[in-house]
Design an enzyme around this catalytic site. Structure first.
Site, short mmCIF file in Angstrom:
data_model
loop_
_atom_site.label_atom_id
_atom_site.label_comp_id
_atom_site.label_asym_id
_atom_site.label_seq_id
_atom_site.Cartn_x
_atom_site.Cartn_y
_atom_site.Cartn_z
N ALA A 258 5.30 5.64 12.79
CA ALA A 258 4.43 4.48 12.53
C ALA A 258 4.62 3.99 11.09
CB ALA A 258 2.98 4.85 12.78
N GLY A 260 6.46 1.61 12.62
CA GLY A 260 7.43 1.28 13.65
C GLY A 260 8.63 0.45 13.25
N LYS A 262 11.43 1.30 11.78
CA LYS A 262 12.68 1.98 12.13
C LYS A 262 12.77 2.24 13.63
CE LYS A 262 13.31 4.11 7.57
NZ LYS A 262 12.08 3.59 6.93
N ASP A 280 3.78 10.07 15.91
CA ASP A 280 3.03 10.00 14.66
C ASP A 280 1.65 10.61 14.90
OD1 ASP A 280 3.69 8.30 11.97
OD2 ASP A 280 1.53 8.55 12.23
N ASP A 322 11.79 10.34 9.05
CA ASP A 322 11.46 9.52 7.89
C ASP A 322 10.19 10.11 7.28
OD1 ASP A 322 11.78 7.37 6.09
OD2 ASP A 322 10.32 6.17 7.20
N CYS A 375 11.43 7.41 1.14
CA CYS A 375 11.44 6.29 0.19
C CYS A 375 11.13 6.82 -1.21
CB CYS A 375 10.45 5.19 0.59
SG CYS A 375 8.77 5.76 0.88
#
Length: 437
Positions: A258, A260, A262, A280, A322, A375
């Site tokens: 989430a 979403g 990707k 998630d 991620d 990130c």
């Protein structure tokens, strides 16, 4: 100033909510649109809120030069009004100085800080008269402190970046963080093309097939948005999916999916054929994923509530992890994150990242591919997490990013995007293969 000055009042209230609860500012900003029916007020209030968050440390430094009391002893509302005033005087060319002073004094009078209106008036007028009174640390003798204060970044973070990247790259990075964040669009190839989108919206072509919106607010009101012609996504965010290289018909897990961006990109690259399990823990964020998938007309995405630290039997062809992280690569787009992150939080984040990656790897079939991404710009959350898995997992092998992201300057052994050096936000990605035993 119009009667009541709704934009400045709304900005003040929102900043106070953020200071009290530290809710991510992108979750609070829609409240401005709801409170301000006039589009000009909405845009101005957003400028004020994001400007104060972006320049918060430097604003306080400036205020301290004209205030007899320590800044941290000022009443919270008075300090916020002063930050708004100094921002308008020193950083917003289109706001007349007299209007900035008058509106700040009126804001104090109308919102419970009348007794401080004289102080606010005096500080702002003194700053207008004598801006050169503001002195910063010596850029050569106190490089970290100077860069931190002048560019409004936490000093602990600047020190880390200086040690690892050097002064030139750190300077480029923090300067890039203080520029307005562009709105990037990723065309949905199942519904539209870059050329078709450009014929309906004001766009310019960017890197890796992305488009930059020249009129961002018009993007979300457009028919082509409602019809699923594109998804808003930063170019660096797409790096992990490109490295994953999903194929039609495969079974894929997006372990921390989430809201979403990707997951939907994976489904598009699979021509909406196969299965994308979008997992998630947050039901609220999963609802945003469902809404995005529906708007983009994607049917192969299956949202599930699931703890990414849960191990299991291998049955996915490809997995994207991620991972939740410090977000130091997206502090330009999310300036509030500068003030809610701390070096003391890193060990707990790294422990969770290690647990998520190790658990996800157990779900990968032999021969399958896992991409780990963040990130973050911090080695502890990136390379060191991957190396920790390799050290204890004989079946894990890194496949060099440069072999899959060809002619991409972000790719070497791993893929790393840096603000100020590459277009878009900061991000990291590593491709890991599970070899047969």
């Amino acid at each position: 100033m119009r009667h009541g000055d709704p934009a400045r009042a709304a900005a003040l209230m929102l900043l106070e909510r953020w200071e009290q609860r530290h809710i991510p500012i992108d979750e609070l900003l829609p409240e401005l649109d709801a409170a301000l029916p006039d589009g000009r007020d909405q845009r101005f209030a957003r400028q004020l809120v994001l400007g104060v968050l972006r320049w918060r440390l430097r604003l306080d430094w400036i205020i301290g030069h004209f205030c007899r009391r320590p800044v941290d002893e000022l009443e919270a509302r008075v300090l916020t009004i002063l930050r708004l005033g100094v921002l308008q005087v020193g950083f917003m060319d289109r706001v007349p100085e007299r209007a900035a002073v008058h509106s700040s004094v009126e804001l104090a009078k109308r919102h419970g800080a009348r007794s401080a209106s004289g102080l606010i008036n005096a500080i702002l007028r003194a700053f207008i008269r004598q801006p050169n009174r503001v002195r910063y640390p010596d850029p050569n003798g106190e490089a970290a402190r100077y860069l931190s204060l002048y560019n409004s970044h936490p000093q602990w973070l600047v020190e880390r970046w200086l040690e690892r990247m050097g002064r030139e790259q750190t300077h480029r990075l923090i300067e890039a963080n203080n520029l307005p964040a562009p709105v990037w669009l990723r065309p949905n190839p199942l519904r539209s093309t870059a050329e078709a989108l450009s014929s309906e919206l004001e766009l310019e072509h960017g890197p890796h097939g992305y488009l930059r919106a020249l009129e961002p607010r018009a993007v979300f009101r457009s028919a082509v948005y409602a019809d699923g012609g594109f998804q808003v996504q930063d170019p660096s965010a797409g790096m992990a999916v490109a490295l994953l290289d999903p194929q039609p018909g495969e079974r894929i897990l997006d372990a921390c999916s989430a809201p979403g961006g990707k997951s939907t990109q994976i489904a598009e690259r699979m021509n909406d054929r196969g299965c994308v399990v979008a997992a998630d823990l947050s039901l609220r964020r999963l609802q945003r994923l469902r809404e995005n998938a529906q708007r983009l007309h994607l049917h192969c995405i299956h949202p599930v509530t699931w703890d990414a630290c849960t191990a299991g039997r291998a049955h996915f062809d490809r997995i994207l992890v991620d991972a939740p992280c410090s977000g130091t690569g997206i502090m330009g787009r999310h300036p509030d994150a500068r003030w809610t992150k701390d070096i003391d939080q890193l060990p707990a984040l790294v422990a969770r990242q290690n647990a998520i990656l190790a658990a996800a790897f157990t779900h990968l079939r032999p021969g399958g591919v896992l991409v780990y991404s963040t990130c973050s710009l911090e080695r502890e959350e990136n390379e060191e997490v991957v190396e920790a898995l390799l050290n204890v997992t004989p079946t894990a092998r890194v496949e060099e990013a440069r072999d899959y992201l060809r002619d991409d300057e972000r790719a070497a052994r791993y893929a790393q995007a840096l603000p100020g050096q590459h277009p878009g936000d900061g991000a990291f990605a590593a491709r890991i293969r599970k070899v047969a035993t």
